[in-house]
Scaffold this motif. Structure first.
Motif, PDB file in Angstrom:
ATOM      1  N   ASP A   1       7.109   1.049  -4.054  1.00 16.37           N
ATOM      2  CA  ASP A   1       6.445  -0.109  -3.464  1.00 16.37           C
ATOM      3  C   ASP A   1       7.292  -0.597  -2.297  1.00 16.37           C
ATOM      4  N   PRO A   2       6.894  -0.339  -1.056  1.00 16.27           N
ATOM      5  CA  PRO A   2       7.711  -0.750   0.100  1.00 16.27           C
ATOM      6  C   PRO A   2       8.007  -2.235   0.135  1.00 16.27           C
ATOM      7  N   ALA A   3       7.175  -3.048  -0.492  1.00 11.97           N
ATOM      8  CA  ALA A   3       7.401  -4.497  -0.496  1.00 11.97           C
ATOM      9  C   ALA A   3       8.671  -4.866  -1.252  1.00 11.97           C
ATOM     10  N   ASP A   4       9.145  -3.963  -2.112  1.00  6.20           N
ATOM     11  CA  ASP A   4      10.377  -4.237  -2.854  1.00  6.20           C
ATOM     12  C   ASP A   4      11.577  -4.371  -1.919  1.00  6.20           C
ATOM     13  N   ALA A   5      11.497  -3.778  -0.733  1.00  3.15           N
ATOM     14  CA  ALA A   5      12.606  -3.882   0.214  1.00  3.15           C
ATOM     15  C   ALA A   5      12.756  -5.294   0.766  1.00  3.15           C
ATOM     16  N   ASP A   6      11.729  -6.106   0.628  1.00  4.50           N
ATOM     17  CA  ASP A   6      11.760  -7.470   1.168  1.00  4.50           C
ATOM     18  C   ASP A   6      12.164  -8.505   0.127  1.00  4.50           C
ATOM     19  N   LYS A   7      12.446  -8.057  -1.094  1.00  4.21           N
ATOM     20  CA  LYS A   7      12.819  -8.968  -2.166  1.00  4.21           C
ATOM     21  C   LYS A   7      14.331  -8.951  -2.368  1.00  4.21           C
ATOM     22  N   ALA A   8      14.852  -9.980  -3.033  1.00  2.00           N
ATOM     23  CA  ALA A   8      16.266 -10.029  -3.413  1.00  2.00           C
ATOM     24  C   ALA A   8      16.382  -9.652  -4.879  1.00  2.00           C
TER      25      ALA A   8
ATOM     26  N   GLY B   1      22.571  -5.930  12.647  1.00  2.00           N
ATOM     27  CA  GLY B   1      23.646  -6.374  11.777  1.00  2.00           C
ATOM     28  C   GLY B   1      24.162  -5.298  10.854  1.00  2.00           C
ATOM     29  N   GLY B   2      23.422  -4.192  10.717  1.00  2.00           N
ATOM     30  CA  GLY B   2      23.909  -3.073   9.917  1.00  2.00           C
ATOM     31  C   GLY B   2      23.999  -3.335   8.439  1.00  2.00           C
ATOM     32  N   GLY B   3      23.197  -4.235   7.913  1.00  2.00           N
ATOM     33  CA  GLY B   3      23.244  -4.533   6.487  1.00  2.00           C
ATOM     34  C   GLY B   3      22.585  -3.456   5.653  1.00  2.00           C
ATOM     35  N   PRO B   4      22.650  -3.583   4.334  1.00  2.35           N
ATOM     36  CA  PRO B   4      22.068  -2.568   3.448  1.00  2.35           C
ATOM     37  C   PRO B   4      20.547  -2.625   3.480  1.00  2.35           C
ATOM     38  N   PRO B   5      19.876  -1.554   3.043  1.00  2.00           N
ATOM     39  CA  PRO B   5      18.413  -1.537   3.036  1.00  2.00           C
ATOM     40  C   PRO B   5      17.798  -2.347   1.907  1.00  2.00           C
TER      41      PRO B   5
ATOM     42  N   VAL C   1      18.004  -1.746  -9.148  1.00  2.00           N
ATOM     43  CA  VAL C   1      19.348  -1.593  -8.594  1.00  2.00           C
ATOM     44  C   VAL C   1      20.166  -0.632  -9.445  1.00  2.00           C
ATOM     45  N   VAL C   2      20.044  -0.734 -10.748  1.00  2.00           N
ATOM     46  CA  VAL C   2      20.802   0.151 -11.644  1.00  2.00           C
ATOM     47  C   VAL C   2      20.420   1.613 -11.391  1.00  2.00           C
ATOM     48  N   GLY C   3      19.135   1.880 -11.271  1.00  2.00           N
ATOM     49  CA  GLY C   3      18.698   3.238 -10.994  1.00  2.00           C
ATOM     50  C   GLY C   3      19.189   3.734  -9.646  1.00  2.00           C
ATOM     51  N   TRP C   4      19.123   2.894  -8.640  1.00  2.00           N
ATOM     52  CA  TRP C   4      19.605   3.243  -7.292  1.00  2.00           C
ATOM     53  C   TRP C   4      21.089   3.585  -7.317  1.00  2.00           C
ATOM     54  N   ARG C   5      21.869   2.746  -7.948  1.00  2.00           N
ATOM     55  CA  ARG C   5      23.312   2.967  -7.972  1.00  2.00           C
ATOM     56  C   ARG C   5      23.660   4.225  -8.770  1.00  2.00           C
TER      57      ARG C   5
END
Length: 413
Positions: free
Chosen positions: A331-338, A399-403, A346-350
């Motif tokens: 879901d691309p909208a997940d990139a806009d959430k905190a 700013g080079g922040g994380p995705p 996050v656990v799966g990503w890491r």
């Protein structure tokens, strides 16, 4: 039951457990079994070429040091620690190692992401540094000034009592934090160092030295754990750190009375025992393990099997795989959430980041025509994936922040 659970918990406190469950997480992702993520391993060769090209650019001779905190003290062609340390009249090599353990432990624990709005002006060089480099220089200057020492005549140390008294205001002063120069997780960082100090006091068997308890006491423990030929496997460093520092991580999971540290729950990680759903990562502790290798080597310890440690599950490495399409959000909208660090997204990503680093390392070596002896995983990270993650982030985002936006207390990223 408690003793059985404690034994199972301790089974998660080593790099092999991190690697095994990361590989499983990646397999599940490749098979489409993760709620949030798609995985495209066909993109890995492109990532390897990108990393290899950057490696050649940064290290033309391919003589790459380890990914360690010491690299952040070597900036703009100037080593801010080594020459001063070399000039110091140390009584013996062990004394220097203890001081460098003190510095590395404090600096690494302060190394979680700074946020995009913070910078540090170094009076000695006149330069301004941001992110990890800024955090490194700020912590180094505090250390050199004796901010963590209880002895004004011996500033280069970090004493347990001084650490227990460290306030957010002390840290804000040392890190030049103001309303216009905010540092993410300031109180969390100070609280972490206070807990470090209390843990040093609580475990004299690990930290006590003749001049009092200090993180540097761990150097002596590792000297003792080396074999008769002064050889020590790298995993022993991490295993000691996980034992020594488990209680300093606040609001983390425990099992059988054992602190699990950087270990989180994910519904895809199924087990038929008390570790069901648990995913160990131990990023900051592994980063610290890499950073203790060189002080041990200078003291005469031969650190073996460096690839027994894993890659680091942080936002530069993880961001590299997202930005280059190996990992994509369903879901691309997940990139806009905190997202909180405990969320399965996050656990799966890491976790998958750890496994993907194992996959990318041999591809990078093949591109460069070198073997693992010449370019161990710690050097692939340094040359390599961490810098590539930073570069592509700067290309993709202002700013080079994380995705991903991660809600951090300053003790994970």
């Amino acid at each position: 039951m408690a003793s059985s659970e404690a034994a199972q918990a301790k089974g998660l406190l080593n790099p092999a457990a991190v690697r095994d469950r990361a590989e499983e997480m990646l397999r599940i992702g490749v098979e489409g079994g993760l709620e949030h993520w798609r995985v495209d391993l066909d993109r890995l060769p492109e990532v390897a070429r990108y990393v290899a090209d950057l490696t050649r650019e940064r290290y033309p001779t391919l003589a790459v040091p380890f990914h360690a905190r010491w690299r952040h003290f070597e900036l703009d062609g100037v080593d801010l620690w080594g020459p001063d340390a070399d000039a110091e009249d140390w009584p013996d090599a062990a004394t220097r190692a203890r001081a460098e353990f003190d510095l590395a432990v404090v600096s690494v624990l302060l190394d979680a992401g700074s946020g995009p709005g913070w910078s540090y002006v170094d009076a000695a060089t006149g330069r301004t540094y941001t992110r990890s480099e800024g955090l490194a220089v700020a912590s180094l200057r505090m250390f050199q000034a004796g901010a963590f020492s209880a002895d004004p005549d011996d500033p280069w140390r970090a004493d347990a009592v001084s650490l227990t008294l460290l306030s957010a205001a002390d840290l804000a002063k040392g890190f030049q934090v103001t309303a216009d120069n905010p540092l993410v997780g300031l109180e969390g960082r100070a609280a972490l160092l206070r807990r470090l100090g209390r843990q040093c006091l609580a475990r004299p068997d690990l930290f006590e030295l003749e001049d009092g308890p200090r993180p540097g006491g761990l150097a002596d423990v590792l000297f003792e754990r080396a074999d008769a030929e002064d050889r020590l496997p790298a995993r022993a460093i991490l295993e000691l750190l996980l034992e020594a520092f488990g209680p300093i991580w606040q609001d983390r999971l425990t099992l059988g009375g054992v602190d699990l540290g950087d270990c989180w729950r994910h519904p895809a990680m199924r087990r038929d025992d008390a570790t069901d759903g648990l995913v160990p990562i131990h990023k900051l502790s592994q980063w610290l393990s890499y950073s203790l290798v060189e002080p041990l080597q200078r003291a005469g310890v031969v650190v073996t099997d460096l690839d027994g440690l894993t890659g680091l599950a942080e936002y530069r490495n993880g961001g590299l795989f997202m930005d280059m399409g190996v990992l994509t959000l369903k879901d691309p909208a997940d990139a806009d959430k905190a997202w909180p660090v405990s969320d399965p997204l996050v656990v799966g990503w890491r976790s998958m980041t750890v496994a993907l680093l194992d996959r990318i390392a041999p591809l990078v070596r093949a591109e460069l025509g070198v073997d693992a002896d010449r370019l161990p995983l710690a050097s692939v990270l340094e040359a390599g994936t961490w810098a590539a993650g930073r570069r592509i982030a700067a290309e993709r985002r202002a700013g080079g922040g994380p995705p991903l936006t991660i809600l951090s207390d300053g003790t994970v990223f």
